[in-house]
Structures are given as structure tokens and as C-alpha cells.
Design a protein around this motif. Structure first.
Motif, PDB file in Angstrom:
ATOM      1  N   ASP A 183       0.830  -1.198   0.000  1.00  0.00           N
ATOM      2  CA  ASP A 183       0.000   0.000   0.000  1.00  0.00           C
ATOM      3  C   ASP A 183       0.871   1.257   0.000  1.00  0.00           C
ATOM      4  O   ASP A 183       2.070   1.195   0.299  1.00  0.00           O
ATOM      5  CB  ASP A 183      -0.921   0.002   1.219  1.00  0.00           C
ATOM      6  CG  ASP A 183      -2.036  -1.024   1.091  1.00  0.00           C
ATOM      7  OD1 ASP A 183      -2.408  -1.325  -0.060  1.00  0.00           O
ATOM      8  OD2 ASP A 183      -2.517  -1.526   2.122  1.00  0.00           O
ATOM      9  N   PRO A 184       0.283   2.431  -0.301  1.00  0.00           N
ATOM     10  CA  PRO A 184       1.082   3.660  -0.426  1.00  0.00           C
ATOM     11  C   PRO A 184       1.865   4.057   0.825  1.00  0.00           C
ATOM     12  O   PRO A 184       2.863   4.780   0.724  1.00  0.00           O
ATOM     13  CB  PRO A 184       0.025   4.717  -0.770  1.00  0.00           C
ATOM     14  CG  PRO A 184      -1.053   3.960  -1.454  1.00  0.00           C
ATOM     15  CD  PRO A 184      -1.111   2.645  -0.753  1.00  0.00           C
ATOM     16  N   ASN A 185       1.424   3.644   2.006  1.00  0.00           N
ATOM     17  CA  ASN A 185       2.128   4.069   3.225  1.00  0.00           C
ATOM     18  C   ASN A 185       2.899   2.921   3.866  1.00  0.00           C
ATOM     19  O   ASN A 185       3.304   3.015   5.023  1.00  0.00           O
ATOM     20  CB  ASN A 185       1.141   4.658   4.235  1.00  0.00           C
ATOM     21  CG  ASN A 185      -0.015   3.709   4.528  1.00  0.00           C
ATOM     22  OD1 ASN A 185      -0.029   2.584   4.039  1.00  0.00           O
ATOM     23  ND2 ASN A 185      -0.978   4.174   5.306  1.00  0.00           N
ATOM     24  N   ASP A 186       3.147   1.833   3.141  1.00  0.00           N
ATOM     25  CA  ASP A 186       3.882   0.694   3.701  1.00  0.00           C
ATOM     26  C   ASP A 186       5.369   1.002   3.831  1.00  0.00           C
ATOM     27  O   ASP A 186       5.963   1.666   2.970  1.00  0.00           O
ATOM     28  CB  ASP A 186       3.712  -0.549   2.824  1.00  0.00           C
ATOM     29  CG  ASP A 186       2.516  -1.383   3.236  1.00  0.00           C
ATOM     30  OD1 ASP A 186       2.138  -1.329   4.411  1.00  0.00           O
ATOM     31  OD2 ASP A 186       1.951  -2.079   2.375  1.00  0.00           O
ATOM     32  N   ARG A 187       5.975   0.504   4.904  1.00  0.00           N
ATOM     33  CA  ARG A 187       7.420   0.574   5.117  1.00  0.00           C
ATOM     34  C   ARG A 187       7.890  -0.854   5.412  1.00  0.00           C
ATOM     35  O   ARG A 187       7.746  -1.333   6.534  1.00  0.00           O
ATOM     36  CB  ARG A 187       7.768   1.505   6.287  1.00  0.00           C
ATOM     37  CG  ARG A 187       7.247   2.934   6.108  1.00  0.00           C
ATOM     38  CD  ARG A 187       7.835   3.557   4.853  1.00  0.00           C
ATOM     39  NE  ARG A 187       7.242   4.815   4.507  1.00  0.00           N
ATOM     40  CZ  ARG A 187       7.747   6.000   4.855  1.00  0.00           C
ATOM     41  NH1 ARG A 187       8.842   6.048   5.591  1.00  0.00           N
ATOM     42  NH2 ARG A 187       7.174   7.111   4.479  1.00  0.00           N
ATOM     43  N   ILE A 188       8.403  -1.519   4.398  1.00  0.00           N
ATOM     44  CA  ILE A 188       8.694  -2.944   4.495  1.00  0.00           C
ATOM     45  C   ILE A 188      10.198  -3.183   4.408  1.00  0.00           C
ATOM     46  O   ILE A 188      10.873  -2.644   3.529  1.00  0.00           O
ATOM     47  CB  ILE A 188       7.998  -3.721   3.353  1.00  0.00           C
ATOM     48  CG1 ILE A 188       6.481  -3.512   3.421  1.00  0.00           C
ATOM     49  CG2 ILE A 188       8.327  -5.205   3.412  1.00  0.00           C
ATOM     50  CD1 ILE A 188       5.733  -4.073   2.226  1.00  0.00           C
ATOM     51  N   ALA A 189      10.721  -4.000   5.330  1.00  0.00           N
ATOM     52  CA  ALA A 189      12.112  -4.453   5.249  1.00  0.00           C
ATOM     53  C   ALA A 189      12.108  -5.931   4.870  1.00  0.00           C
ATOM     54  O   ALA A 189      11.379  -6.730   5.457  1.00  0.00           O
ATOM     55  CB  ALA A 189      12.820  -4.257   6.583  1.00  0.00           C
ATOM     56  N   LEU A 190      12.927  -6.288   3.877  1.00  0.00           N
ATOM     57  CA  LEU A 190      13.064  -7.676   3.454  1.00  0.00           C
ATOM     58  C   LEU A 190      14.207  -8.311   4.241  1.00  0.00           C
ATOM     59  O   LEU A 190      15.338  -7.815   4.225  1.00  0.00           O
ATOM     60  CB  LEU A 190      13.348  -7.767   1.951  1.00  0.00           C
ATOM     61  CG  LEU A 190      12.305  -7.135   1.014  1.00  0.00           C
ATOM     62  CD1 LEU A 190      12.671  -7.406  -0.447  1.00  0.00           C
ATOM     63  CD2 LEU A 190      10.903  -7.641   1.315  1.00  0.00           C
ATOM     64  N   LEU A 191      13.913  -9.405   4.935  1.00  0.00           N
ATOM     65  CA  LEU A 191      14.903 -10.117   5.732  1.00  0.00           C
ATOM     66  C   LEU A 191      15.278 -11.421   5.041  1.00  0.00           C
ATOM     67  O   LEU A 191      14.539 -11.940   4.214  1.00  0.00           O
ATOM     68  CB  LEU A 191      14.345 -10.420   7.129  1.00  0.00           C
ATOM     69  CG  LEU A 191      13.808  -9.234   7.929  1.00  0.00           C
ATOM     70  CD1 LEU A 191      13.236  -9.728   9.249  1.00  0.00           C
ATOM     71  CD2 LEU A 191      14.901  -8.203   8.173  1.00  0.00           C
ATOM     72  N   GLY A 192      16.425 -11.980   5.425  1.00  0.00           N
ATOM     73  CA  GLY A 192      16.856 -13.256   4.883  1.00  0.00           C
ATOM     74  C   GLY A 192      18.302 -13.202   4.426  1.00  0.00           C
ATOM     75  O   GLY A 192      18.833 -12.133   4.104  1.00  0.00           O
ATOM     76  N   ARG A 193      18.946 -14.363   4.400  1.00  0.00           N
ATOM     77  CA  ARG A 193      20.353 -14.419   4.002  1.00  0.00           C
ATOM     78  C   ARG A 193      20.539 -14.013   2.548  1.00  0.00           C
ATOM     79  O   ARG A 193      19.630 -14.163   1.731  1.00  0.00           O
ATOM     80  CB  ARG A 193      20.899 -15.845   4.193  1.00  0.00           C
ATOM     81  CG  ARG A 193      21.192 -16.205   5.640  1.00  0.00           C
ATOM     82  CD  ARG A 193      21.983 -17.502   5.719  1.00  0.00           C
ATOM     83  NE  ARG A 193      22.364 -17.806   7.090  1.00  0.00           N
ATOM     84  CZ  ARG A 193      23.449 -17.330   7.688  1.00  0.00           C
ATOM     85  NH1 ARG A 193      24.240 -16.499   7.038  1.00  0.00           N
ATOM     86  NH2 ARG A 193      23.742 -17.657   8.934  1.00  0.00           N
ATOM     87  N   ASN A 194      21.742 -13.520   2.236  1.00  0.00           N
ATOM     88  CA  ASN A 194      22.088 -13.255   0.847  1.00  0.00           C
ATOM     89  C   ASN A 194      21.967 -14.545   0.041  1.00  0.00           C
ATOM     90  O   ASN A 194      22.399 -15.609   0.491  1.00  0.00           O
ATOM     91  CB  ASN A 194      23.520 -12.724   0.738  1.00  0.00           C
ATOM     92  CG  ASN A 194      23.635 -11.277   1.153  1.00  0.00           C
ATOM     93  OD1 ASN A 194      22.630 -10.630   1.456  1.00  0.00           O
ATOM     94  ND2 ASN A 194      24.845 -10.748   1.186  1.00  0.00           N
ATOM     95  N   GLY A 195      21.398 -14.429  -1.148  1.00  0.00           N
ATOM     96  CA  GLY A 195      21.211 -15.609  -1.993  1.00  0.00           C
ATOM     97  C   GLY A 195      19.844 -16.243  -1.850  1.00  0.00           C
ATOM     98  O   GLY A 195      19.498 -17.148  -2.612  1.00  0.00           O
ATOM     99  N   ASN A 196      19.040 -15.772  -0.879  1.00  0.00           N
ATOM    100  CA  ASN A 196      17.704 -16.345  -0.682  1.00  0.00           C
ATOM    101  C   ASN A 196      16.651 -15.736  -1.594  1.00  0.00           C
ATOM    102  O   ASN A 196      15.541 -16.264  -1.690  1.00  0.00           O
ATOM    103  CB  ASN A 196      17.252 -16.184   0.777  1.00  0.00           C
ATOM    104  CG  ASN A 196      17.864 -17.224   1.683  1.00  0.00           C
ATOM    105  OD1 ASN A 196      18.683 -18.017   1.252  1.00  0.00           O
ATOM    106  ND2 ASN A 196      17.480 -17.216   2.945  1.00  0.00           N
ATOM    107  N   GLY A 197      16.982 -14.595  -2.255  1.00  0.00           N
ATOM    108  CA  GLY A 197      16.038 -14.033  -3.222  1.00  0.00           C
ATOM    109  C   GLY A 197      15.512 -12.653  -2.903  1.00  0.00           C
ATOM    110  O   GLY A 197      14.551 -12.199  -3.543  1.00  0.00           O
ATOM    111  N   LYS A 198      16.113 -11.929  -1.948  1.00  0.00           N
ATOM    112  CA  LYS A 198      15.615 -10.586  -1.618  1.00  0.00           C
ATOM    113  C   LYS A 198      15.716  -9.655  -2.837  1.00  0.00           C
ATOM    114  O   LYS A 198      14.762  -8.949  -3.163  1.00  0.00           O
ATOM    115  CB  LYS A 198      16.403  -9.991  -0.444  1.00  0.00           C
ATOM    116  CG  LYS A 198      16.318 -10.786   0.846  1.00  0.00           C
ATOM    117  CD  LYS A 198      16.896 -10.037   2.029  1.00  0.00           C
ATOM    118  CE  LYS A 198      18.376  -9.727   1.866  1.00  0.00           C
ATOM    119  NZ  LYS A 198      19.205 -10.949   1.907  1.00  0.00           N
TER     120      LYS A 198
END
Length: 613
Positions: A334-349
Motif C-alpha cells: 500500500d502507499p504508506n507501507d514501510r517494508i524491510a526484506l529479511l533473509g540471508r544473501n542468496g535467498n532471493g531478496k
């Protein structure tokens, strides 16, 4: 003990270090900090003997073993495991000698030494270090040339840690690491038995690992006991003292100038006026802490769009037909979302980020995006691909084709590129300045969604803080990939874990995730799950309204906090008492509004909790 005695270094006619002096006790954990370009890496190169100082010297006990990562990443057909084992040159030499030594007395000494250096547990230690830095058992046996430059630098770091030098010197060791590997490294450094000197802009690492801060500014270095937060507190006190001293001095100067102007022409007071004029001439100005343009981040506000911006429905994405990297993606932004993508490198972030930026198309399922949505996508590649022979003004003019010169300069000014700096060749800009230029370029159209993939790698601590404040004042949606826990904690209100080929909302906080990675504070298994409370239609509408009110209050708090921080920087650079008074009054007004916004935010959040209980 390591003594830095009056080190002076000139590079390209510019004095980088100016009689820098400090004493570092044995076993200290030192955080070497300073603004980009202050000379931190230069000082470290002098310590290891890679660069000769023009004046002064570095003293340390004889036979001190220094450990430092070379700029060139290891390569070849050797495996990471073999490369790490080979880093302990004494162990390798003793093992080779033991195979061919015919002198029984000498052989006894060799075996004694092997036992003393714990040589027979080396395999296990090497494997443990590599595993902590992200290499599973299979990866440890692959040739180095099968890895990217970032993974090769991890091997170099592993080899350095394995060699256990007396003085371990690290220059931005977490730049090539994900959050999981950064957490492991932090824990390893906490338990390191030698002296540690680390250049880092990671606030959490500096708080959790170091016990001494070595601050480099203006070519001088100063030691502060404690971690980074302790240093910042002392620095804030110094800023306030300098501001007060300058205000007092300005007032005194104004009084002297007025006296001289009124009394110079009168014979009865000419001598007194002359005396005050001399006093005025000898008065040394108190240097202000400059309002640094490299701390300037100002994202333009996008036009309003109805939610959602993007919806993923059972989407799959990858690079080779039939082998998706991520599958069954169900995600709404949504327009006001603040999302951080977590996970190890190589997992697809990064793969997910590219799908959201429309750089990849789904292999299966669907992606629905608002037709009017604009996306700003930041990657390290954009920083590296900037043309060194062009200026920021030329880059922005080309990117904003058809725009007026005023509009082009206004966008550059948002990110600190004004005056001569706008015409400086990119090749002469620091890494942090190039990162700011890349951010200026991707936000030129006022995007509704910002996707930032490791935006802090070239930024120092102060610049990272300014970026956090700018993101919190930005009106669009943010997708953040970062190993900087401080940034994630202060900007993201939603976490998505990318793992095992899927991307799902993570229910806890960033602290919960860190505990999960480190195996701390894990809840005990329970027989059954409590059922979530079902809400009727009226309650759902109330919950929706309260949720929006909470987000609005949070956004208002973030904007007001950013305004307070901006006024703090203006206060530090204020030139006269009137300006200080006006700025102080404005800051007090904004601080009152901030307290009210935070109180409203807490009140609404409590109402939400009561509704869900």
C-alpha cells in the motif's frame, strides 16, 4: 600497546592527517570513526606499513602480528576451506616441516609448537568461521573462481579471522555481509582476545563490540572511552557548548564594535576605543560545526494513489525457465507501507525487489500494479556505473530531459549538490557522494515506491542517520534491503522474511528476528494455538480507522522528529544570538507538537490493542 605519534600524511597536496596522536592499550576494542574522506583508511594503512607517513611514526612491541584484509579478493581453484587453512602460515610451515624433519629434538619442538597453537583443531575452527559467514559445507568445497567478488571478500575475512593476529584491523567488514553474517561477526569480535581496530559505520556493531572510540576529524584523532552512543552523547554536549560559546562571543563582538564605532572620534574615549579595537582584532572566532551538505537527503513527495500499489497473486519469479527462485508469492503493498526484506544473501531478496520494480516478469501467477505508479529503485550497481567524467549537473540534466535548468538544480539541491559541487566530476566524488547522487537520480520523478537495496554501504554514521530521517519524512512506500539494524528498526513497520523459496510476513520485530537468528529467547512449544478473536463488521471498520490513525500519527511523529533534527543542525551552525533565539523558539514549538503526536500515536495504538483483546 600501540602508539600513534604525530602522524602527518599529505596526499595530492592535501593534508589528510595532521600530527595525529593516540595511545591504544593492548586488548582494546577500538572503533575508528569519522566522516567519509576524513582519513580513516589512510591511518589504518599507515599502521600496517602499507603507506609511509610524511611525519611521525607508529610504535608497537616487536613481533606484533598485524592482520588486515588485502584489497584484492582471493581467487583461483583453491576452495574457501583450503584458503582459510592456508592463512595460518606458521601452522602450514610447521606441518610441512614435521613431514620431512629427521632431527628428533627439532621434531619434538615442532609438535610442541603445533599443540601450543591449537593446530589440530584448525579444520573445525576454519569450517566454523566459514559457516558463520554464510558458507555451508558444500560451498566450502567449491573453487574460489565460482564465487562473486562479494563472496570472495567473505573468504578473505574468514582467512583473516582464522589467522588470529595480535592486532586485528578491519575496514568496513560488514559491507559484503547480510544481517545474519553480520550478527555472527559481531559475536565473534566480542570474544576476540587480541587488539581490535575496526572502521565501521554500523551503529549496532560499534555499540555492541567496541569499548573505545577513536574519532578522526580535521586530521586530528581523539580517544573517547565507551561505545558509539557514549561518544554521541559527548559530541552533542560539545555541540551545545560550542553554540553557547559562539553566541556569547558574537554578543561580545557586537558590543565591542558598537563601542569602537561610537567612541573612536571622541578625544576623551579614543584610547579606550583603540584598546577595544585591538581586543576585537585579537578575538579568535570559535569554529562552528558546519551544516554539512553531505547530510542532505530530501525525497520529493509523490502524488496520491489509491491502494494497493502492487499485488502479487501466487506469483513465481526467477531467471531460468522451470527453476523459479521464489514461488507462491502473495503480497500486497500500500502507499504508506514501510517494508524491510529479511533473509540471508542468496535467498532471493534482490530477486523480489526486481520483480516489484518490474525489472523481472512473473513466471507464474500475476503481478498487478497501479498504472500511474512510479518506482525509484536503488542498487549498488547504479553507484558503480555513474560516469566518472560527467558532473552531477550533467547526469541530472540528461536524466530530466526537457526539464528547466531550475528544476534540475532544485532536485540536485535536495541532495546537497549545489554551487561548485554540482559541477564536480563524479570521479572526484566520495563513495557517499556518489550514493547521494544515485538517490537524487532515482527520485527525480517523485516516485510512489522507493526500493532501496543496501543504500548505506557508502554512507558514514551521520549520513545514515540523515537518510533515516529523510525516509521517515517521505510520503511514499518504502521497500528496504539492509543489514543495518538501526535503519531497519527506525524505518520499517513491516518485516517480510525471504527464505526457502518464499516471501512471507514475519510476525515479530527486528529484535525478535535477531533473537531467532542467534537462538535466544525462543518460546517453548505449546500444545495448541489460541484462536484469533473474530471481529464483527462494525469492529472491523473501527479497527481499520484506528490502524490508519496510528499510521498517520506515526508518520507525523517521524516528520516532526526530522524537523527537530534539522533545527539541531541549524542551531549548531547559528551565527548570532538572534538566530539562536529564533531557532530555539521554533525547536521548542516543534518539540511540543512531537510530544502531542507521539502521545496520540500511543493512545490510538492502545485502543487497537484493546479492540483485539
Amino acid at each position: 600497546m600501540l602508539n600513534i605519534n604525530g602522524i602527518t600524511v599529505r596526499l595530492g597536496g592535501r593534508k589528510i592527517l595532521d600530527r595525529a596522536t593516540a595511545t591504544i592499550p593492548a586488548g582494546a576494542r577500538v572503533g575508528l570513526i569519522g566522516r567519509n574522506g576524513a582519513g580513516k583508511s589512510t591511518l589504518m594503512k599507515v599502521i600496517i606499513g602499507q603507506l609511509e607517513a610524511d611525519e611521525g611514526e607508529v610504535e608497537m612491541p616487536r613481533r606484533t602480528r598485524l592482520g588486515y584484509i588485502a584489497q584484492d579478493a582471493p581467487s583461483g581453484t583453491a576452495t574457501p576451506f583450503e584458503t582459510v587453512l592456508a592463512a595460518d602460515k606458521e601452522r602450514a610451515a610447521l606441518l610441512a616441516e614435521a613431514e620431512h624433519c629427521a632431527d628428533h629434538d627439532r621434531l619434538g619442538h615442532v609438535y610442541d609448537r603445533l599443540l601450543a597453537i591449537d593446530a589440530y583443531t584448525a579444520d573445525a575452527r576454519a569450517a566454523r568461521i566459514l559457516l558463520g559467514l554464510g558458507f555451508d559445507e558444500d560451498m566450502q568445497g567449491q573453487p574460489l573462481d565460482s564465487y562473486s567478488g562479494g563472496w570472495k571478500m567473505r573468504v578473505a575475512l574468514a582467512a583473516l579471522l582464522f589467522s588470529q593476529p595480535d592486532v586485528l584491523l578491519l575496514d568496513e567488514p560488514s559491507n559484503h555481509l547480510d544481517l545474519e553474517a553480520t550478527l555472527w561477526l559481531e559475536n565473534f569480535l566480542k570474544n576476540y582476545v587480541g587488539t581490535l581496530i575496526v572502521i565501521s559505520h554500523e551503529r549496532d556493531l560499534l555499540n555492541n563490540v567496541v569499548d573505545v572510540i577513536l574519532h578522526l576529524a580535521g586530521g586530528k584523532i581523539a580517544l573517547y572511552s565507551g561505545n558509539y552512543d557514549g561518544f554521541e552523547k559527548q559530541r552533542a554536549e560539545r555541540v551545545a557548548q560550542i553554540a553557547a560559546a559562539r553566541a556569547s562571543q558574537d554578543a561580545q563582538r557586537a558590543r565591542l564594535q558598537d563601542y569602537v564605532a561610537r567612541n573612536s572620534a571622541r578625544a576623551s574615549t579614543a584610547k579606550q576605543a583603540q584598546s577595544r579595537a585591538k581586543m576585537l582584532a585579537k578575538m579568535q572566532p570559535i569554529a562552528a560545526l558546519a551544516d554539512d551538505p553531505s547530510l542532505s537527503f530530501d525525497f520529493p513527495s509523490p502524488s496520491e494513489l489509491r491502494p494497493p500499489l502492487i499485488t502479487l497473486d501466487m506469483a513465481s519469479v526467477g531467471y531460468a525457465a522451470g527453476t523459479p527462485v521464489l514461488s507462491r508469492l502473495n503480497l500486497r503493498i500500500d502507499p504508506n507501507d514501510r517494508i524491510a526484506l529479511l533473509g540471508r544473501n542468496g535467498n532471493g531478496k534482490t530477486t523480489l525487489a526486481r520483480l516489484l520494480a518490474a525489472q523481472l516478469t512473473p513466471m507464474d501467477g500475476s503481478v498487478h500494479a497501479s498504472g500511474k505508479m512510479k518506482v525509484g529503485y536503488f542498487t549498488q550497481y547504479q553507484v558503480e556505473e555513474l560516469s566518472g567524467g560527467d558532473s552531477p549537473l550533467e547526469h541530472m540534466t540528461q536524466a530530466m530531459s526537457g526539464a528547466t535548468p531550475g528544476a534540475v538544480r532544485a532536485q540536485l539541491g535536495r541532495f546537497g549538490f549545489s554551487g561548485d559541487k554540482a559541477n564536480t566530476m563524479v570521479g572526484k566524488l566520495s563513495g557517499g557522494e556518489r550514493a547521494r547522487l544515485a538517490l537524487a537520480l532515482i527520485t527525480r520523478d517523485a516516485p510512489h515506491l522507493l526500493i532501496l537495496d543496501e543504500p548505506t554501504n557508502h554512507l558514514d554514521v551521520d549520513a545514515r542517520e540523515a537518510l533515516v530521517q529523510a525516509l521517515n519524512g517521505y510520503d511514499g512506500a518504502v521497500i528496504l534491503i539492509s543489514h543495518d539494524r538501526h535503519m531497519v528498526e527506525l524505518t520499517a513497520d513491516r518485516l517480510v522474511l525471504v527464505d526457502h523459496g518464499e516471501a512471507k510476513d514475519y510476525p515479530g520485530s527486528i529484535d525478535d528476528y535477531i533473537d531467532f537468528i542467534l537462538g535466544r529467547n525462543q518460546p517453548k512449544a505449546v500444545a495448541g494455538k489460541p484462536k484469533a478473536k473474530k471481529l464483527d463488521a462494525k469492529a472491523r471498520d473501527a479497527a481499520k480507522a484506528l490502524t490508519q490513525a496510528a499510521k498517520d500519527a506515526e508518520a507525523a511523529s517521524a516528520r516532526l522528529a526530522a524537523d527537530c533534527a534539522a533545527l539541531d543542525r541549524e542551531l549548531a551552525a547559528a551565527q548570532c544570538a538572534n538566530a539562536l533565539s529564533d531557532l530555539s523558539r521554533r525547536r521548542a514549538e516543534i518539540a511540543t507538537k512531537l510530544a502531542q503526536a507521539e502521545a496520540h500515536w500511543i493512545e490510538v495504538s492502545e485502543q487497537l490493542e484493546q479492540l483485539a483483546a
